[in-house]
Design a protein around this motif. Structure first.
Motif, mmCIF file in Angstrom:
data_model
loop_
_atom_site.group_PDB
_atom_site.id
_atom_site.type_symbol
_atom_site.label_atom_id
_atom_site.label_comp_id
_atom_site.label_asym_id
_atom_site.label_seq_id
_atom_site.Cartn_x
_atom_site.Cartn_y
_atom_site.Cartn_z
ATOM 1 N N ALA A 139 29.246 54.642 38.016
ATOM 2 C CA ALA A 139 28.954 56.262 37.874
ATOM 3 C C ALA A 139 28.874 57.184 38.647
ATOM 4 N N THR A 140 28.871 56.374 40.011
ATOM 5 C CA THR A 140 28.842 57.262 41.396
ATOM 6 C C THR A 140 29.691 56.240 42.065
ATOM 7 N N PRO A 141 30.713 57.096 43.451
ATOM 8 C CA PRO A 141 31.263 56.192 44.329
ATOM 9 C C PRO A 141 30.513 55.224 45.036
ATOM 10 N N LEU A 142 29.181 55.364 45.068
ATOM 11 C CA LEU A 142 28.504 54.437 46.070
ATOM 12 C C LEU A 142 28.836 53.043 45.643
ATOM 13 N N PHE A 143 28.830 52.460 44.565
ATOM 14 C CA PHE A 143 28.870 51.082 44.240
ATOM 15 C C PHE A 143 30.200 50.537 44.900
ATOM 16 N N ALA A 144 31.267 51.156 44.931
ATOM 17 C CA ALA A 144 32.463 50.751 45.363
ATOM 18 C C ALA A 144 32.475 50.967 46.813
ATOM 19 N N VAL A 145 32.013 52.034 47.396
ATOM 20 C CA VAL A 145 31.721 51.995 48.987
ATOM 21 C C VAL A 145 31.065 50.833 49.361
ATOM 22 N N GLY A 146 29.735 50.537 48.441
ATOM 23 C CA GLY A 146 28.903 49.694 49.106
ATOM 24 C C GLY A 146 29.651 48.040 49.032
ATOM 25 N N LEU A 147 30.456 48.016 48.101
ATOM 26 C CA LEU A 147 30.972 46.644 47.771
ATOM 27 C C LEU A 147 32.133 46.639 48.836
ATOM 28 N N TYR B 265 33.369 43.641 54.048
ATOM 29 C CA TYR B 265 33.785 43.723 55.262
ATOM 30 C C TYR B 265 32.922 43.312 56.338
ATOM 31 N N LEU B 266 31.425 43.361 56.169
ATOM 32 C CA LEU B 266 30.715 42.774 56.846
ATOM 33 C C LEU B 266 30.606 41.246 56.897
ATOM 34 N N ALA B 267 30.960 40.858 55.368
ATOM 35 C CA ALA B 267 30.676 39.218 55.301
ATOM 36 C C ALA B 267 32.205 38.675 55.776
ATOM 37 N N GLY B 268 33.149 39.411 55.740
ATOM 38 C CA GLY B 268 34.420 38.851 56.207
ATOM 39 C C GLY B 268 34.313 38.805 57.880
ATOM 40 N N SER B 269 33.797 39.760 58.404
ATOM 41 C CA SER B 269 33.529 39.792 59.977
ATOM 42 C C SER B 269 32.794 38.540 60.321
ATOM 43 N N ARG B 270 31.396 38.577 59.675
ATOM 44 C CA ARG B 270 30.597 37.344 59.826
ATOM 45 C C ARG B 270 31.457 35.973 59.777
ATOM 46 N N LEU B 271 32.051 35.890 58.733
ATOM 47 C CA LEU B 271 32.768 34.511 58.506
ATOM 48 C C LEU B 271 33.898 34.474 59.605
ATOM 49 N N PHE B 272 34.521 35.360 60.005
ATOM 50 C CA PHE B 272 35.456 35.510 60.830
ATOM 51 C C PHE B 272 35.076 34.905 62.123
ATOM 52 N N GLN B 273 33.717 35.350 62.540
ATOM 53 C CA GLN B 273 33.238 34.956 63.899
ATOM 54 C C GLN B 273 32.738 33.351 63.719
ATOM 55 N N ARG B 274 32.268 32.902 62.506
ATOM 56 C CA ARG B 274 31.729 31.614 62.458
ATOM 57 C C ARG B 274 32.868 30.879 62.306
ATOM 58 N N LEU B 275 34.133 31.091 62.001
ATOM 59 C CA LEU B 275 35.486 30.340 62.190
ATOM 60 C C LEU B 275 36.095 30.285 63.502
ATOM 61 N N LYS B 276 35.534 30.890 64.482
ATOM 62 C CA LYS B 276 35.729 31.018 65.943
ATOM 63 C C LYS B 276 37.045 31.773 66.201
ATOM 64 N N ALA C 16 36.618 54.446 45.792
ATOM 65 C CA ALA C 16 36.676 54.380 47.188
ATOM 66 C C ALA C 16 37.725 55.283 47.658
ATOM 67 N N THR C 17 38.254 56.288 47.420
ATOM 68 C CA THR C 17 39.113 57.124 47.999
ATOM 69 C C THR C 17 38.517 57.794 49.102
ATOM 70 N N TRP C 18 37.108 58.196 49.161
ATOM 71 C CA TRP C 18 36.921 58.955 50.599
ATOM 72 C C TRP C 18 36.755 58.190 51.787
ATOM 73 N N LEU C 19 36.837 56.901 51.513
ATOM 74 C CA LEU C 19 36.946 56.049 52.591
ATOM 75 C C LEU C 19 38.340 56.005 53.259
ATOM 76 N N THR C 20 39.269 56.144 52.463
ATOM 77 C CA THR C 20 40.656 56.171 52.993
ATOM 78 C C THR C 20 40.797 57.508 53.856
ATOM 79 N N VAL C 21 40.126 58.591 53.198
ATOM 80 C CA VAL C 21 40.168 59.751 54.137
ATOM 81 C C VAL C 21 39.625 59.760 55.378
ATOM 82 N N LEU C 22 38.681 58.645 55.677
ATOM 83 C CA LEU C 22 38.254 58.332 56.940
ATOM 84 C C LEU C 22 39.072 57.814 58.021
ATOM 85 N N LEU C 23 40.168 57.044 57.397
ATOM 86 C CA LEU C 23 41.247 56.671 58.284
ATOM 87 C C LEU C 23 41.871 57.667 59.289
ATOM 88 N N GLY C 24 42.105 58.649 58.912
ATOM 89 C CA GLY C 24 42.667 59.597 59.980
ATOM 90 C C GLY C 24 41.658 60.073 61.044
#
Length: 240
Positions: free
Chosen positions: A12-20, A25-36, A69-77
């Protein structure tokens, strides 16, 4: 019916896509660190796989997720522009190499687009696919604009960007070892030129100097490609 209702509430709002996205990303970064921190498996790839799995698990269409999640793409600039600060801090070292960098950039940026197009063309790819992967070595904010001009699809472009960035890291590392190159400026420039933002992140992990030169390579490749690729596309008759 219950599933559709549940998804409608979530989207109903973009918050779910943004939060997901942020959670992946946070989970990927944590796993990346644990995999050395393996060079062949960057955090962004892990995050993308986690996100794709989550979308498939809950049955959320990609088109719906992308729209929310479109507005996240806007932040790339702004994020790309912010990379100018470390580049400014390394400006004296950049000036020292302006001649070889000026010679190298047009050749390398042209080859970065050409080899992918040549392979895809030999495999019989359609014009849409060719247009979608032509800017695969350019940072996303610029690449999206170029792809829209050429008539490609953004979804395919983003996949090509991810694959290119991930492959660039081990390839540059291997080439540096084989050629006995240990100059962080050259390694960083190669990572940014070929691997855009993903390569630049890896360069900053090496050192601030490598990161600054990666920012330079990424920025100059984006400018060079944005100016010349659409023109070359029209000249060879691919634009219509």
């Amino acid at each position: 019916m219950a599933t559709n209702t549940w998804l409608s509430v979530l989207t109903a709002t973009p918050l779910f896509a943004v939060g997901l996205t942020l959670a992946a990303y946070l989970a990927g970064s944590r796993l990346f660190q644990r995999l050395k921190r393996p060079a062949w498996l960057p955090a962004i790839l892990i995050a993308s796989l986690l996100l794709a799995g989550a979308l498939a698990l809950i049955g959320l269409p990609y088109a719906t997720y992308q729209q929310d999640a479109t507005w996240l793409t806007v932040l790339l600039g702004p994020a790309t522009v912010a990379l100018g600060m470390p580049l400014y801090q390394q400006l004296p070292r950049v000036v020292e190499l302006w001649r070889p960098l000026t010679i190298c950039l047009p050749v390398a940026a042209t080859l970065a687009a050409f080899y992918a197009l040549a392979i895809a063309w030999l495999l019989g790819s359609s014009d849409t696919i060719l247009a979608s992967i032509a800017a695969k070595s350019v940072t996303a904010p610029i690449a999206i604009g170029i792809t829209e001009q050429l008539g490609g699809t953004t979804a395919l472009l983003l996949g090509a960007l991810l694959v290119t960035g991930v492959i660039t890291i081990p390839c540059v590392s291997l080439a540096a070892r084989l050629l006995h190159i240990d100059d962080e400026r050259l390694i960083g420039f190669a990572l940014g030129l070929n691997g855009h933002a993903i390569g630049t992140v890896r360069a900053f992990e090496i050192s601030p100097t490598a990161g600054a030169f990666a920012s330079l390579g990424m920025s100059l490749t984006g400018i060079f490609t944005a100016l010349l690729l659409p023109l070359a596309w029209r000249l060879i008759g691919m634009g219509g």
